[in-house]
Scaffold this active site. Sequence first.
Site, PDB file in Angstrom:
ATOM      1  CG  ASP A 152      -9.339   1.298  -0.976  1.00 48.89           C
ATOM      2  OD1 ASP A 152      -8.312   1.170  -1.672  1.00 48.89           O
ATOM      3  OD2 ASP A 152      -9.351   1.110   0.259  1.00 48.89           O
ATOM      4  CG  ASP A 174      -2.367   0.387   0.838  1.00 46.96           C
ATOM      5  OD1 ASP A 174      -2.520   1.228  -0.061  1.00 46.96           O
ATOM      6  OD2 ASP A 174      -3.316  -0.100   1.478  1.00 46.96           O
ATOM      7  CD  GLU A 209       0.729   4.363  -8.019  1.00 48.09           C
ATOM      8  OE1 GLU A 209      -0.448   4.239  -8.402  1.00 48.09           O
ATOM      9  OE2 GLU A 209       1.489   5.289  -8.379  1.00 48.09           O
ATOM     10  CD1 TRP A 210      -4.441   3.029  -3.168  1.00 48.30           C
ATOM     11  CD2 TRP A 210      -3.572   5.038  -2.732  1.00 48.30           C
ATOM     12  NE1 TRP A 210      -3.965   3.009  -1.875  1.00 48.30           N
ATOM     13  CE2 TRP A 210      -3.439   4.231  -1.587  1.00 48.30           C
ATOM     14  CE3 TRP A 210      -3.107   6.358  -2.704  1.00 48.30           C
ATOM     15  CZ2 TRP A 210      -2.834   4.700  -0.405  1.00 48.30           C
ATOM     16  CZ3 TRP A 210      -2.519   6.817  -1.541  1.00 48.30           C
ATOM     17  CH2 TRP A 210      -2.388   5.985  -0.407  1.00 48.30           C
TER      18      TRP A 210
END
Length: 397
Positions: A217, A162, A195-196
């Site tokens: 998310d 994450d 890392e979105w």
Amino acid sequence: MGKRCFAMAFAVIMLIIGLLASPTLATIRRSMLTNGLGLTPPMGWNSWNHFGCDIEEKMIRETADAIVSTGLSKLGYEYVNLDDCWAEISRDEKGYLMPKNSTFPSGIKALADYVHSKGLKLGIYSDAGYFTCSKRMPGSLGHEEQDAKTFAEWGIDYLKYDNCHNDGSKPTVRYPVMTRALRKAGRPIFFSLCEWGDLHPAEWGYHVGNSWRTTNDIRDTWDSMISRADQNEIYASYARPGGWNDPDMLEIGNGGMTKDEYIVHFSLWAISKAPLLLGCDIRNMTKDTVEIITNKEVIAVNQDSYGVQAKKVRSQGDEETWAAPLSGDRIAVILLNKGPVRTSVTAHWDDLGLHPSTLVEARDLWEHKTLKTQFMSNITATLSSHACKFYVLKPVA
Ligand SMILES: *[C@@H]1O[C@H](CO)[C@@H](O)[C@H](O)[C@H]1NC(C)=O
Ligand SMILES: *[C@@H]1O[C@H](CO)[C@@H](O)[C@H](O)[C@H]1NC(C)=O
Ligand SMILES: *[C@@H]1O[C@H](CO)[C@@H](O)[C@H](O)[C@H]1NC(C)=O
């Protein structure tokens, strides 16, 4: 000089050329992950979507048991992945991560042994920052080699990494440090970058990890699910065996969507070659949930050896066509109605790269039947709101 002699001389020359060239080759190789994993998208389960921080070893063992007893393991679901909150808030005096005593008293090695005894693999979670997102355990920033070694010694097979509470440096600086640490740790560990989508990881992720999140998310709602699929689709051309776009984990079975919407969710993830990581309570699934996640034909599209991610080939208002080439001269097609009312959706051969006169046989993956009619120039389905059809098309003439 005989033929054999010539062949030997040729081999020697090639060897010399090879030796001269090898430093460069080795350098290129060394800049890549090359752990041999993720040749098809990973399949398994992760604790976060259903349980959040509320995890403990007995529940994880029961989940592993259920993955086997429900037959999911036979379908390819193999990873049992811990998410956030498995460790104590502080490291020990030597700097090692400590499994949380109150919830994982037997330790992670024992859990890995148990999961392996079931023929499954154990995944773990850390963060390229000082703390994980929950802030209830340390991240691995500055401890990459130590943690990678620890994970390898425990028998870990998958690491989700994450991006919370980092030092402000770029993911392209922090994530490769863990890549190198994992390679040095001496155990093949699937490396899942999370890392979105911040720094377009599709553009560099293949050399750093086996999958990369392209989105924030997911939540257990139709809008959230669809927007993750759309955001992920932008990067379709970057996915390939060894490295996949990741629109986040599955919500099927968590209760926030209708059955049709969960069928759309599973269909879109499968055709997008997304990781199929279940996020429900495997010990307590409804019939509908089981029916959706055990659809072998849909799973086969996801795991197809071509490894090509679907693109949205037509979009008109709420009507969409998604398509991807499959091995064996076949094409996977989803017809999707995103709107509030019943409507018909058509896929045109033009959109699929087929000549209009091509005669095609259509397999309906949710009805589990090959349609009696064969199709030329297009295929149409009438779909209720938030529903889809999933076909595999095969030219017959
Ligand atoms: C772990 O917890 C048990 C009780 O659940 C306790 O007896 C033991 O001392 C604890 N160990 C550590 C290292 O905190
Ligand atoms: C099992 O799932 C149902 C909903 O499908 C829920 O009402 C029930 O509380 C769950 N049971 C357990 C033990 O979690
Ligand atoms: C679909 O194909 C059929 C022939 O198979 C043709 O008659 C029809 O006009 C086509 N429909 C559209 C919308 O292109």
